[in-house]
Design an enzyme around this catalytic site. Structure first.
Site, PDB file in Angstrom:
ATOM      1  N   CYS A   3      15.599 -25.889  76.481  1.00 38.30           N
ATOM      2  CA  CYS A   3      16.788 -25.370  75.940  1.00 38.30           C
ATOM      3  C   CYS A   3      16.877 -23.807  76.212  1.00 38.30           C
ATOM      4  CB  CYS A   3      16.788 -25.356  74.199  1.00 38.30           C
ATOM      5  SG  CYS A   3      15.724 -24.158  73.432  1.00 38.30           S
ATOM      6  N   ARG A   9      15.669 -25.222  69.596  1.00 42.94           N
ATOM      7  CA  ARG A   9      15.680 -26.575  69.766  1.00 42.94           C
ATOM      8  C   ARG A   9      14.474 -27.096  70.464  1.00 42.94           C
ATOM      9  NH1 ARG A   9      21.394 -26.743  72.896  1.00 42.94           N
ATOM     10  NH2 ARG A   9      20.257 -24.567  73.581  1.00 42.94           N
ATOM     11  N   ASP A 117      23.283 -25.954  69.656  1.00 39.16           N
ATOM     12  CA  ASP A 117      22.423 -24.814  69.456  1.00 39.16           C
ATOM     13  C   ASP A 117      22.598 -24.124  68.139  1.00 39.16           C
ATOM     14  OD1 ASP A 117      20.896 -22.514  69.315  1.00 39.16           O
ATOM     15  OD2 ASP A 117      21.699 -21.758  71.525  1.00 39.16           O
TER      16      ASP A 117
END
Length: 149
Positions: A3, A9, A117
């Site tokens: 990420c 994440r 996100d």
């Protein structure tokens, strides 16, 4: 698992997938496409979310994704198109390109859906991301276990 900052994440995805695979048979790691958080623990909200599901990610440290990762790892899962694009620009050949995919394509083949996100949102965003990643990682684990028996 890749990420942006490797604190929200991808640490969750790393922990989730690791929890679904036999110990000592697979190496699961995560990294970010920016180096702002290198060496830091995951976001406290990611740690808490994982903990609610019996997964401890508190000892993870953020890493920066680099071209060597395309040589080392067999599978590279990006959390969104921006990170996917960063990774494929580093690929030197078709073999490296073939290792890279969007993680939610496991659930929604060829739809290129991004994992949102959750960094600037509330805790419920982390819970939603967990559920998405958990479903994808279940499918990934099933494939890996079947392929590497």
């Amino acid at each position: 698992m890749v990420c942006l900052g490797n604190i929200c994440r991808s640490p969750l995805a790393e922990g989730i997938l690791q929890s679904k695979l036999p110990e000592n048979k697979f190496i699961v790691s995560s990294a970010g496409t920016i180096d702002w958080h290198v060496g830091n623990k995951p976001d406290s909200r990611s740690i808490e979310t994982a903990k609610k599901h019996g997964i401890d990610i508190s000892n993870q440290k953020a890493n920066f994704f680099n071209s060597n990762d395309l040589e080392i790892y067999d599978y590279i899962f990006a959390m969104d198109r921006s990170n996917y694009n960063f990774i494929i620009k580093l690929a030197k050949n078709e073999n490296q390109l073939s290792k890279v995919s969007l993680i939610l394509n496991e659930l929604f083949p060829n739809e290129n859906v991004d994992v949102p996100d959750p960094y600037y949102g509330l805790q419920n965003g982390f819970d939603l991301v967990y559920e998405m990643l958990n479903e994808s990682c279940t499918k990934i684990a099933e494939k890996l276990i079947k392929k590497h028996k």
